[in-house]
Design an enzyme around this catalytic site. Structure first.
Site, PDB file in Angstrom:
ATOM      1  N   GLY A 462       0.847  -1.184   0.000  1.00 36.75           N
ATOM      2  CA  GLY A 462       0.000   0.000   0.000  1.00 36.75           C
ATOM      3  C   GLY A 462       0.880   1.231   0.000  1.00 36.75           C
ATOM      4  O   GLY A 462       0.430   2.352   0.206  1.00 36.75           O
ATOM      5  N   THR A 463       2.166   0.997  -0.244  1.00 34.81           N
ATOM      6  CA  THR A 463       3.150   2.062  -0.124  1.00 34.81           C
ATOM      7  C   THR A 463       3.423   2.771  -1.441  1.00 34.81           C
ATOM      8  O   THR A 463       3.922   3.890  -1.438  1.00 34.81           O
ATOM      9  CB  THR A 463       4.474   1.463   0.369  1.00 34.81           C
ATOM     10  N   GLY A 504      12.773  -1.796   0.116  1.00 38.51           N
ATOM     11  CA  GLY A 504      11.936  -2.078  -1.046  1.00 38.51           C
ATOM     12  C   GLY A 504      12.211  -1.174  -2.224  1.00 38.51           C
ATOM     13  O   GLY A 504      12.611  -1.630  -3.301  1.00 38.51           O
ATOM     14  N   LEU A 600      11.365   9.189  -5.538  1.00 39.29           N
ATOM     15  CA  LEU A 600      10.859   8.713  -6.831  1.00 39.29           C
ATOM     16  C   LEU A 600       9.497   9.302  -7.146  1.00 39.29           C
ATOM     17  O   LEU A 600       9.170   9.553  -8.298  1.00 39.29           O
ATOM     18  CB  LEU A 600      10.795   7.185  -6.830  1.00 39.29           C
ATOM     19  N   PRO A 602       6.988  12.162  -5.097  1.00 34.85           N
ATOM     20  CA  PRO A 602       6.763  12.964  -3.889  1.00 34.85           C
ATOM     21  C   PRO A 602       5.398  12.717  -3.238  1.00 34.85           C
ATOM     22  O   PRO A 602       5.243  12.933  -2.045  1.00 34.85           O
ATOM     23  CB  PRO A 602       6.840  14.406  -4.383  1.00 34.85           C
ATOM     24  N   THR A 604       3.544   9.659  -3.187  1.00 30.91           N
ATOM     25  CA  THR A 604       3.544   8.422  -2.399  1.00 30.91           C
ATOM     26  C   THR A 604       4.563   8.538  -1.260  1.00 30.91           C
ATOM     27  O   THR A 604       4.352   7.978  -0.190  1.00 30.91           O
ATOM     28  CB  THR A 604       3.842   7.196  -3.279  1.00 30.91           C
ATOM     29  N   GLN A 608       3.870   8.095   2.731  1.00 30.23           N
ATOM     30  CA  GLN A 608       4.662   7.237   3.607  1.00 30.23           C
ATOM     31  C   GLN A 608       5.075   7.976   4.871  1.00 30.23           C
ATOM     32  O   GLN A 608       4.971   7.454   5.972  1.00 30.23           O
ATOM     33  CB  GLN A 608       5.942   6.795   2.877  1.00 30.23           C
ATOM     34  N   GLY A 672      15.132   5.236   0.716  1.00 28.43           N
ATOM     35  CA  GLY A 672      14.019   4.570   1.399  1.00 28.43           C
ATOM     36  C   GLY A 672      13.410   5.436   2.483  1.00 28.43           C
ATOM     37  O   GLY A 672      14.091   6.159   3.201  1.00 28.43           O
ATOM     38  N   GLU A 675      10.384   3.437   6.810  1.00 29.69           N
ATOM     39  CA  GLU A 675      10.545   3.332   8.265  1.00 29.69           C
ATOM     40  C   GLU A 675      10.805   4.687   8.916  1.00 29.69           C
ATOM     41  O   GLU A 675      10.327   4.953  10.006  1.00 29.69           O
ATOM     42  CB  GLU A 675      11.723   2.404   8.601  1.00 29.69           C
TER      43      GLU A 675
END
Ligand SMILES: Cc1cc2nc3c(=O)[nH]c(=O)nc-3n(C[C@H](O)[C@H](O)[C@H](O)COP(=O)(O)OP(=O)(O)OC[C@H]3O[C@@H](n4cnc5c(N)ncnc54)[C@H](O)[C@@H]3O)c2cc1C
Lengths: 708, 335
Positions: A462-463, A504, A600, A602, A604, A608, A672, A675
């Site tokens: 869902g990321t 990921g 990659l 902005p 999504t 996050q 990434g 987290e």
């Protein structure tokens, strides 16, 4: 032919958005299978002991019941196959409350659930070890070598000599992941091959662990997981329920659907453990750290160890000549703890960043200035240079954007009506890694129309994986995004890293990019021509009149990546309002400023970060799983008792990304963001609560009773 | 879930009859509490009589009788409709606030007034059948008394049960001296003052209320009052919405000059029933509406509290909440 504008780095909408909001995206239980039976797990009602007898006579006669499977008739499984948490029905031993002790399979879910309640179990009970407060002083050294004491310099001496120091204990409670989609599996056998529809953050890991557990070869197990309704770590390593679905389906010779209920989630798929962290900091009068000690005491399962790396932030965040990081752990009769968003970092940073705030206050220093003063120019834990580190920039830009200059240094100075208002800051970090991932890119041309299919066993929690891979492939091939079809979440596809630990995006996007670059090169070679300006793959397909072309890569991180220490960094700013009478807290504003290399997408990416912020606010203010210290059961078993923040709890959220080019971390410079969004949120909120009220709460969550 | 029969009742009379015939039958209204409890095997009816379509949802002025000049809320009116009805908003804003402080928009759209009054405790030991609970299974013991009891009672509990009653709506109704109108199997109508509707746990914690099997709540009546200008429902909870009260206070005042003529205070989250703070009320009447008076009143009420292991904070919180709710009430609901 006109150039297609690049889409990487632009905020395009989610590729899978419409499928999701229209209900067309199939989650685990939605896949069509013929004539499924329904299984429910039976759970132990003691935390320690042994099953003496299971009486299933009434259950067997209940309407619709097809089979009842317990340790007495379950097939022999490999308990060391790699599934987490045991509970595979291999013995009568009970290690925690709510351990799976059987499966009821029936024609409908309700029939299965009803029958499961007719089963009576007699136990040989033992006194369970479930009271952390009583057991903490029995904690031992970890078996995990990574958690051995890490010592630099002489902390004792530095602490004893310092005038300015903080020595405090910070507590974070057990938390649960509680993704919207509870863990659920459909198992369907075809001869000696089984297909498992089951959401998995690590598709290949789920495949190999399940295969090993079922005593099968990996190729006999297929994991299908195109969409994941959240996981947050609980769907990283997989748990017994996945293999038990396969066991049940084999047993009844029919496809079986096995879903956990929300109440069963608390003792089926791991948890974030209770951490008791002692931080000792020492500093000179002008604010230079001289010692940093981070001692974590926690619990693990009775027969298996997992420890959140709470000391990780303390290893890399600040420059100090003397440092000590330790872990002690006590086995308890609770399910095995596991990775939970920002594992170790979010809990660890609550302790570290609260202590930094406490020390800044003692030093009468602005907490931002104090942090900048202790900024390390290399990774203090291993001496490696940073691949990039935007920590100071994050703090400074954030301070400006947030209006930090309006903060009062002394607490209880900002009163608005019946509220105390306060500002808090905290710094966060999370390591950046690229992991080996393969990708297959196929091009097909019909007339002038070129379309690409990109295949890899990646995961989208869902990321935004679908979206960023579409963008990456489109740019690398010279295609518009509509012509790119990304297929992921299936163990039949080329193997890929998991969507865990913020690897990921870096692993997948670099693999897809590598595959597209390789494919373009192969097309150039095939053309036998030389180009002044290299054409795109799409152009080559047309000019060379090729109809089908494909290539696959096994992508690896750049060789020199290990020469650098690579992390994302961020600064978190919170403004809270605390009701003077009732202690209720509202986060008015929250800002995260993040340096995470190439962004990659902005949109999504922002989702996050603010998603992590919301969970961090939950961690700060509301979330806690409570164990009854007599019996080991959780008393917070539903989302009415386990409080996640609601819309009304969350004020204005903002995310800013630093324009950061990291040339060392990997080809695309992606670090990434999954987290890091949650990491320092709780500390920022707790620090703001102190600034508002003068009350330092060192025990999460900060519920109204703690600030009265 | 256990198998059950399902009947949609055509009218109140047949609904009551169907229920009275079967001691294990239950009415189904919005289902937002009953169905959850059935899934957890806590409630085990073998028959559900669906009353949700009975013609008992009207909100109307009361023309005669004891509560003349007041309003009547249909027993099957939806919580959302009750909270937003003009008559309620204008004359009983306290009730409107209390309803809106409960649950979520979606749940309130389904939940009915009668069902709300009869929702069962949220005690986790009541909810988990593997745990002892005298309310669920008399004689098994109270899991919470020596267990995790942060959310539990500080007033009126017994050694058999320390659960709290969860409804917000009922707290406001208690402050407003509502009457619950019920119809029984013999066709009789009973009017039960809300103060007599709920029970303390005593030796029979399995009984939440004094309603008898087969009785249908047809309406809730509110007497006319002079509190509309000066009332407030304060709910303190672990998150801003969608959480049960740690402590809540329904406060209503009638003030002339600066003298309190009438005061009504009821508390939620502190007892097995909505807790009417009569001691505090007594202190307030005839006094000036000052912070000092409010504090004295709050102290008087909370002095009798008997906290458990984990909920001592509710005494201080209750104290402060009474004061704040009264201040908010004086200011017409504004801080
Ligand atoms: C997650 C969650 C959070 C919640 N939070 C809150 C909160 O913060 N505050 C709050 O006050 N409430 C809260 N609620 C509870 C909610 O208000 C109740 O579930 C609802 O009011 C019950 O009404 P219902 O019509 O759905 O009742 P049902 O579930 O249909 O019935 C409940 C009981 O009442 C009986 N019954 C129903 N109508 C009648 C009648 N007319 N006559 C006789 N018996 C009848 C039924 O037989 C049953 O035993 C929450 C609920 C949930 C699920």
């Amino acid at each position: 032919m006109k150039d297609i504008p690049k889409v990487t780095g632009t905020p395009i909408n989610r590729i899978d958005g419409i499928a999701k909001v229209t209900g067309k995206a199939p989650y685990s239980m939605d896949h069509p299978v013929k004539n499924p039976a329904y299984a429910i797990l039976i759970k132990s009602t003691i935390a320690s002991g042994k099953i003496q007898e299971i009486d299933a006579t009434a259950a067997e006669k209940a309407p619709g019941v097809i089979a009842i499977i317990t340790h007495q008739n379950a097939p022999k499984l490999n308990v060391k196959g790699g599934l987490r948490g045991g509970a595979l029905l291999q013995s009568p031993e009970i290690e925690f409350f709510g351990q799976h002790i059987g499966i009821v399979v029936a024609e409908t879910f309700e029939q299965a659930r009803y029958a499961s309640r007719l089963i009576t179990v007699t136990y040989d009970k033992k006194e369970p070890k479930v009271d952390f407060d009583n057991l903490a002083d029995q904690a031992r050294l970890p078996k995990d070598k990574e958690k051995a004491d890490a010592r630099r310099g002489d902390v004792q001496k530095a602490l004893s000599q310092a005038t300015y120091k903080v020595e405090e204990v910070y507590e974070t409670p057990i938390e649960h992941h509680h993704p919207m989609e509870p863990h659920a599996t459909i198992a369907e056998w075809n001869g000696d091959h089984v297909t498992l529809y089951n959401s998995a953050q690590i598709v290949n890991g789920a495949q190999t662990a399940t295969a090993a557990t079922l005593n099968l070869k990996p190729e006999q197990v297929r994991i299908v997981s195109p969409y994941i309704g959240g996981g947050f770590g609980s769907k990283g390593g997989q748990w017994a329920n996945l293999a038990l679905a396969a066991v049940a389906a084999k047993y009844v010779n029919r496809p079986v659907k096995l879903a956990l209920t929300r109440q069963q989630m608390v003792n089926s798929v791991g948890l974030r453990q209770h951490n008791r962290q002692k931080i000792s900091l020492a500093a000179t009068a002008d604010g230079k750290l001289t010692a940093l000690v981070h001692e974590t005491t926690t619990h693990c399962a009775i027969n298996d160890e997992f420890i959140e790396p709470c000391g990780d932030c303390s290893k890399v965040m600040y420059d100090t000549p003397n440092s000590l990081i330790t872990y002690r752990v006590v086995p308890m009769n609770l399910i095995l703890p596991t990775y939970t968003r920002g594992p170790g970092k979010s809990t660890g940073s609550f302790a570290l960043e609260s202590a930094m705030d406490e020390l800044a206050y003692k030093l009468k220093m602005d907490p931002i200035a104090f942090r900048i003063k202790n900024e390390p120019d290399r990774d203090p834990s291993n001496g490696k240079p940073w691949s990039s580190r935007a920590m100071v920039q994050c703090l400074q830009e954030g301070a400006k954007a947030f209006g930090w200059e309006n903060r009062k240094f002394e607490p209880r100075q900002n009163q608005q009506g019946n509220y105390w208002v306060g500002y808090g800051v905290a710094a966060g970090t999370y390591p950046a890694h690229q992991r080996p991932t393969s990708a297959l890119v196929k091009l097909k041309r019909t007339g002038d129309h070129v379309a690409a299919t990109v295949e890899l066993a990646a995961a989208d929690l869902g990321t935004g994986t679908y979206t960023i891979l579409t963008q990456t492939a489109a740019d690398a091939l010279g295609l518009p995004i509509q012509n790119v079809n990304v297929i992921i979440g299936d163990s039949d596809l080329p193997p890929a890293a998991g969507a865990v630990g913020s690897v990921g995006a870096a692993s997948y996007a670099n693999a897809v990019n590598d595959a597209c670059v390789k494919l373009t090169q192969e097309l150039v070679t095939k053309s036998g021509k030389q180009f002044f300006v290299r054409p795109t793959a799409a152009q080559l397909m047309r000019s060379e009149k090729i109809t089908d072309f494909q290539t696959r890569v096994d992508s690896k991180p750049p060789e020199r990546a290990e020469d650098y220490s690579s992390h994302s960094f961020n600064a978190n700013f919170a403004e809270v309002a605390v009701n003077k009478s009732t202690g209720m807290i509202r986060v008015n504003r929250f800002l995260a400023v993040t340096g995470a290399g190439t962004i990659l997408n902005p949109k999504t990416a922002r989702s996050q970060i603010i998603g992590g912020n919301v969970w961090g606010i939950g961690m700060a203010l509301t979330e806690e799983s409570v164990v009854d210290p007599r019996w080991g059961n959780f008393v917070t078993r539903s989302l009415a008792d386990y409080h996640v923040p609601t819309n009304l709890d969350i004020g204005q959220l903002d995310a800013i990304f630093i324009n950061e080019k990291d040339e060392h971390v990997n080809t695309l410079g992606v670090k990434g963001i999954g987290e890091v969004g949650i990491v320092a949120v709780a500390a920022a909120v707790a620090n703001a609560v102190f600034n508002a009220t003068g009350k330092r709460v060192r025990e999460l969550p900060i519920t109204p009773d703690k600030v009265l | 879930m256990r198998a059950f029969t399902y009947t949609r009742a055509k009218d109140a009379t047949s609904a009551i009859k169907l229920l009275a015939e079967n001691p294990n039958a239950k009415f189904l209204a919005g289902g937002t509490n009953l169905l959850d409890l059935m899934k957890e095997d806590v409630e085990r009816p073998n028959a559900l009589i669906d009353i949700s379509e009975l013609d008992l949802s009207e909100i109307k002025p009361i023309i005669n009788g004891a509560n003349q000049g007041g309003i009547s809320l249909g027993g099957l009116g939806k919580n959302t409709d009750s909270a937003n009805h003009l008559l309620v908003r204008q004359h009983y804003p306290l009730l409107s606030q209390a309803i809106l402080a409960g649950a979520s928009g979606q749940i309130r759209n389904m939940a009915t007034n009668g069902g709300n009054l009869l929702q069962r405790t949220r005690c986790p030991y009541f909810y988990e059948v593997a745990m002892p609970c005298n309310k669920r299974e008399p004689g098994t013991g109270c899991g919470a008394r020596e267990g995790i009891n942060r959310m539990h009672a500080i007033f009126g509990w017994s050694e058999h049960c320390v659960a709290v009653y969860p409804s917000d709506m009922a707290v406001a109704l208690t402050a407003l001296d509502a009457t619950v109108i019920v119809r029984s199997a013999n066709g009789q109508q009973r009017s039960i003052p809300i103060a007599d509707f709920y029970r303390l746990p005593g030796n029979e914690p399995e009984k939440d209320t004094n309603l008898m099997h087969g009785e249908l709540i047809t309406a809730i009546e509110l007497p006319k009052n002079r509190f509309a200008e000066q009332s407030y429902y304060l709910k303190v909870r672990d998150r801003a919405s969608y959480a049960f009260a740690l402590v809540s206070v329904a406060a209503a005042l009638e003030i002339e000059g600066n003298t309190i003529k009438q005061a009504r205070i009821a508390m939620g989250g502190v007892a097995h029933k909505p807790w009417r703070a009569l001691k505090a009320e007594q202190i307030l009447v005839g006094k000036e509406a000052t912070e000092a008076t409010f504090k004295r009143a709050a102290n008087a009420e909370m002095a009798d509290a008997k906290p458990l292991t984990h909920n001592a904070f509710k005494v201080e919180l209750g104290n402060r909440s009474i004061v704040l709710a009264l201040q908010m009430a004086v200011n017409g609901g504004k801080a």
